[in-house]
Motif scaffolding. Structure first.
Motif, PDB file in Angstrom:
ATOM      1  N   ARG A  45       0.747  -1.165   0.231  1.00  0.00           N
ATOM      2  CA  ARG A  45       0.078  -0.087   0.044  1.00  0.00           C
ATOM      3  C   ARG A  45       0.811   1.356   0.038  1.00  0.00           C
ATOM      4  O   ARG A  45       0.402   2.094  -0.667  1.00  0.00           O
ATOM      5  N   VAL A  46       2.087   1.320   0.709  1.00  0.00           N
ATOM      6  CA  VAL A  46       3.021   2.245   0.914  1.00  0.00           C
ATOM      7  C   VAL A  46       3.401   2.473  -0.476  1.00  0.00           C
ATOM      8  O   VAL A  46       3.366   3.679  -1.130  1.00  0.00           O
ATOM      9  N   GLU A  47       3.877   1.466  -1.284  1.00  0.00           N
ATOM     10  CA  GLU A  47       4.415   1.390  -2.677  1.00  0.00           C
ATOM     11  C   GLU A  47       3.297   2.205  -3.787  1.00  0.00           C
ATOM     12  O   GLU A  47       3.681   3.097  -4.398  1.00  0.00           O
ATOM     13  N   GLN A  48       2.148   1.804  -3.553  1.00  0.00           N
ATOM     14  CA  GLN A  48       1.008   2.265  -4.545  1.00  0.00           C
ATOM     15  C   GLN A  48       0.803   3.979  -4.101  1.00  0.00           C
ATOM     16  O   GLN A  48       0.586   4.649  -5.063  1.00  0.00           O
ATOM     17  N   SER A  49       0.817   4.045  -2.780  1.00  0.00           N
ATOM     18  CA  SER A  49       0.802   5.676  -2.410  1.00  0.00           C
ATOM     19  C   SER A  49       1.876   6.667  -2.895  1.00  0.00           C
ATOM     20  O   SER A  49       1.772   7.606  -3.534  1.00  0.00           O
ATOM     21  N   VAL A  50       3.095   5.964  -2.937  1.00  0.00           N
ATOM     22  CA  VAL A  50       4.286   6.330  -3.658  1.00  0.00           C
ATOM     23  C   VAL A  50       4.074   6.710  -5.163  1.00  0.00           C
ATOM     24  O   VAL A  50       4.348   7.635  -5.629  1.00  0.00           O
TER      25      VAL A  50
END
Length: 184
Positions: A45-50
């Motif tokens: 989810r962090v990677e998607q947000s980035v």
């Protein structure tokens, strides 16, 4: 013209109010959920947000590396700051997926077709291209989660909806910290 502006302002206020209610309900739902969230889900989810953030920056003519230089932060720090929000988003999604399962929420073929049409219009593509890009299973899952949000809103007992300003949130946080300090 004044009536049109007034109507649009009222519509915007209602939409914002509805979004506030939804956010508060989801926040309460997340607070009630006691689930062990795998770190891999949070990392994803962090990677998607980035990626989303990098895309928005690119639309403004900037890349994420330049942004990092301007802000004086590193990608690791940036990701670390996104983790709490990502954890809440994952918890919310898991809770809503559980509601879908418990309430037997399903998505009809007609609703799927409407969602594909909506996405096609949104991105200026043909429906067939959208269907080729996004599997039906994913669209169905997302639409079911949307219906779970609607289910929560319909069944919630809403007593008072308040919009919290940054000052109110800071004051609440300060009071909670003070109360905790007094107890210890």
């Amino acid at each position: 013209m004044k009536a049109d502006i007034k109507a649009k302002n009222l519509e915007a206020k209602e939409r914002n109010s509805d979004n506030d209610v939804e956010s508060q309900l989801i926040e309460q739902l997340v607070d009630m959920v006691e689930v062990e969230v795998p770190q891999a889900m949070v990392d994803r989810r962090v990677e998607q947000s980035v990626q989303d953030f990098a895309y928005r920056l690119s639309m403004q003519g900037m890349d994420i590396n330049t942004y990092m230089q301007y802000t004086g932060s590193s990608m690791d720090d940036f990701k670390k700051n996104m983790e709490p929000q990502a954890l809440n988003q994952v918890k919310a999604r898991l809770a809503l997926e559980q509601i879908v399962k418990l309430e037997n929420i399903t998505v009809s073929e007609e609703e799927l077709a409407q969602e594909y049409d909506k996405l096609a219009k949104q991105y200026g593509l043909e429906v067939d291209k959208v269907k080729a890009s996004i599997p039906e299973k994913e669209i169905s899952k997302d639409k079911a989660v949307d219906k779970a949000v609607a289910f929560v809103k319909e069944n919630a007992k809403i007593s008072d909806v308040k919009e919290k300003s940054a000052k109110e949130e800071a004051k609440t946080e300060k009071k909670e910290t003070s109360d905790k300090a007094k107890k210890t």
